[in-house]
Design a protein around this motif. Structure first.
Motif, PDB file in Angstrom:
ATOM      1  N   PRO A 152       0.798  -1.229   0.000  1.00  0.00           N
ATOM      2  CA  PRO A 152       0.000   0.000   0.000  1.00  0.00           C
ATOM      3  C   PRO A 152       0.835   1.285   0.000  1.00  0.00           C
ATOM      4  O   PRO A 152       0.331   2.348  -0.346  1.00  0.00           O
ATOM      5  CB  PRO A 152      -0.832  -0.104   1.277  1.00  0.00           C
ATOM      6  CG  PRO A 152      -0.066  -1.025   2.163  1.00  0.00           C
ATOM      7  CD  PRO A 152       0.659  -1.967   1.249  1.00  0.00           C
ATOM      8  N   SER A 153       2.110   1.183   0.385  1.00  0.00           N
ATOM      9  CA  SER A 153       2.962   2.386   0.435  1.00  0.00           C
ATOM     10  C   SER A 153       4.410   2.010   0.151  1.00  0.00           C
ATOM     11  O   SER A 153       4.810   0.850   0.310  1.00  0.00           O
ATOM     12  CB  SER A 153       2.870   3.057   1.811  1.00  0.00           C
ATOM     13  OG  SER A 153       3.474   2.233   2.791  1.00  0.00           O
ATOM     14  N   SER A 154       5.177   3.006  -0.233  1.00  0.00           N
ATOM     15  CA  SER A 154       6.612   2.788  -0.486  1.00  0.00           C
ATOM     16  C   SER A 154       7.339   2.375   0.781  1.00  0.00           C
ATOM     17  O   SER A 154       8.235   1.534   0.741  1.00  0.00           O
ATOM     18  CB  SER A 154       7.260   4.061  -1.046  1.00  0.00           C
ATOM     19  OG  SER A 154       6.695   4.374  -2.289  1.00  0.00           O
ATOM     20  N   SER A 155       6.950   2.948   1.911  1.00  0.00           N
ATOM     21  CA  SER A 155       7.606   2.586   3.165  1.00  0.00           C
ATOM     22  C   SER A 155       7.294   1.138   3.546  1.00  0.00           C
ATOM     23  O   SER A 155       8.168   0.420   4.042  1.00  0.00           O
ATOM     24  CB  SER A 155       7.223   3.544   4.295  1.00  0.00           C
ATOM     25  OG  SER A 155       5.840   3.508   4.533  1.00  0.00           O
ATOM     26  N   ALA A 156       6.071   0.673   3.283  1.00  0.00           N
ATOM     27  CA  ALA A 156       5.720  -0.726   3.548  1.00  0.00           C
ATOM     28  C   ALA A 156       6.524  -1.657   2.646  1.00  0.00           C
ATOM     29  O   ALA A 156       7.002  -2.706   3.084  1.00  0.00           O
ATOM     30  CB  ALA A 156       4.227  -0.952   3.352  1.00  0.00           C
ATOM     31  N   ALA A 157       6.697  -1.274   1.386  1.00  0.00           N
ATOM     32  CA  ALA A 157       7.482  -2.080   0.445  1.00  0.00           C
ATOM     33  C   ALA A 157       8.938  -2.152   0.886  1.00  0.00           C
ATOM     34  O   ALA A 157       9.560  -3.219   0.878  1.00  0.00           O
ATOM     35  CB  ALA A 157       7.381  -1.491  -0.965  1.00  0.00           C
ATOM     36  N   SER A 158       9.485  -1.029   1.296  1.00  0.00           N
ATOM     37  CA  SER A 158      10.877  -0.971   1.750  1.00  0.00           C
ATOM     38  C   SER A 158      11.083  -1.798   3.013  1.00  0.00           C
ATOM     39  O   SER A 158      12.071  -2.539   3.142  1.00  0.00           O
ATOM     40  CB  SER A 158      11.275   0.478   1.989  1.00  0.00           C
ATOM     41  OG  SER A 158      12.599   0.576   2.393  1.00  0.00           O
ATOM     42  N   GLN A 159      10.150  -1.692   3.940  1.00  0.00           N
ATOM     43  CA  GLN A 159      10.233  -2.460   5.181  1.00  0.00           C
ATOM     44  C   GLN A 159      10.128  -3.963   4.893  1.00  0.00           C
ATOM     45  O   GLN A 159      10.845  -4.769   5.472  1.00  0.00           O
ATOM     46  CB  GLN A 159       9.144  -2.027   6.149  1.00  0.00           C
ATOM     47  CG  GLN A 159       9.256  -2.694   7.504  1.00  0.00           C
ATOM     48  CD  GLN A 159       8.230  -2.145   8.485  1.00  0.00           C
ATOM     49  OE1 GLN A 159       7.266  -1.493   8.096  1.00  0.00           O
ATOM     50  NE2 GLN A 159       8.435  -2.404   9.746  1.00  0.00           N
ATOM     51  N   ALA A 160       9.247  -4.335   3.983  1.00  0.00           N
ATOM     52  CA  ALA A 160       9.102  -5.745   3.615  1.00  0.00           C
ATOM     53  C   ALA A 160      10.378  -6.271   2.968  1.00  0.00           C
ATOM     54  O   ALA A 160      10.817  -7.383   3.269  1.00  0.00           O
ATOM     55  CB  ALA A 160       7.923  -5.928   2.669  1.00  0.00           C
ATOM     56  N   GLU A 161      10.985  -5.463   2.092  1.00  0.00           N
ATOM     57  CA  GLU A 161      12.241  -5.886   1.454  1.00  0.00           C
ATOM     58  C   GLU A 161      13.303  -6.174   2.514  1.00  0.00           C
ATOM     59  O   GLU A 161      13.997  -7.201   2.462  1.00  0.00           O
ATOM     60  CB  GLU A 161      12.751  -4.821   0.487  1.00  0.00           C
ATOM     61  CG  GLU A 161      14.071  -5.221  -0.156  1.00  0.00           C
ATOM     62  CD  GLU A 161      14.759  -4.087  -0.881  1.00  0.00           C
ATOM     63  OE1 GLU A 161      15.496  -4.378  -1.829  1.00  0.00           O
ATOM     64  OE2 GLU A 161      14.578  -2.912  -0.477  1.00  0.00           O
ATOM     65  N   MET A 162      13.439  -5.291   3.469  1.00  0.00           N
ATOM     66  CA  MET A 162      14.433  -5.459   4.521  1.00  0.00           C
ATOM     67  C   MET A 162      14.139  -6.719   5.347  1.00  0.00           C
ATOM     68  O   MET A 162      15.027  -7.526   5.609  1.00  0.00           O
ATOM     69  CB  MET A 162      14.460  -4.219   5.418  1.00  0.00           C
ATOM     70  CG  MET A 162      15.622  -4.175   6.351  1.00  0.00           C
ATOM     71  SD  MET A 162      15.855  -2.574   7.191  1.00  0.00           S
ATOM     72  CE  MET A 162      14.202  -2.013   7.498  1.00  0.00           C
TER      73      MET A 162
END
Length: 91
Positions: A13-23
Motif C-alpha cells: 500500500p505504500s513505499s515505506s511498507a514495500a521498503s520495510q518488507a524488502e528489509m
C-alpha cells in the motif's frame, strides 16, 4: 537468484511498507529487490517486491506471521520481446 523471465511480485500500500518488507524478507534469507510496479497492475504504491516464484508461498506465510500487510501477489512472465504478462498468483 531471481529468474527475470518468470518471477513473483508482491504489491504494497505504500513505499515505506514495500521498503520495510524488502528489509525483513532479505534479512530472513530470501533474495528479493524492489522494482517499479508493472503497468498491468493498477493497485499499489509504485514499487513491488520482486522474488523467485519458488519463494512466493514461503514469503507469503512468513509475512502473514510477521503481520506485514500487502495489496496483492502476482506472477510475471516476460517474453523474449520483453512483453510482460501479469497474472494473479494462485497457490
Amino acid at each position: 537468484m531471481i529468474d527475470r523471465k518468470h518471477y513473483g511480485i508482491i504489491v504494497f500500500p505504500s513505499s515505506s511498507a514495500a521498503s520495510q518488507a524488502e528489509m525483513t524478507v532479505s534479512k530472513n534469507g530470501w533474495t528479493c529487490r524492489l522494482i517499479p510496479i508493472p503497468e498491468q497492475v493498477s493497485a499499489g504504491c509504485g514499487l513491488v517486491l520482486q522474488l523467485s516464484i519458488d519463494d512466493i508461498k514461503n514469503v507469503e506465510t512468513f509475512m502473514l506471521k510477521k503481520g506485514v500487510t500487502y495489496d496483492g501477489i502476482y506472477e510475471v512472465f516476460v517474453t523474449k520481446e520483453r512483453k510482460k504478462t501479469v497474472l494473479t498468483w494462485k497457490q
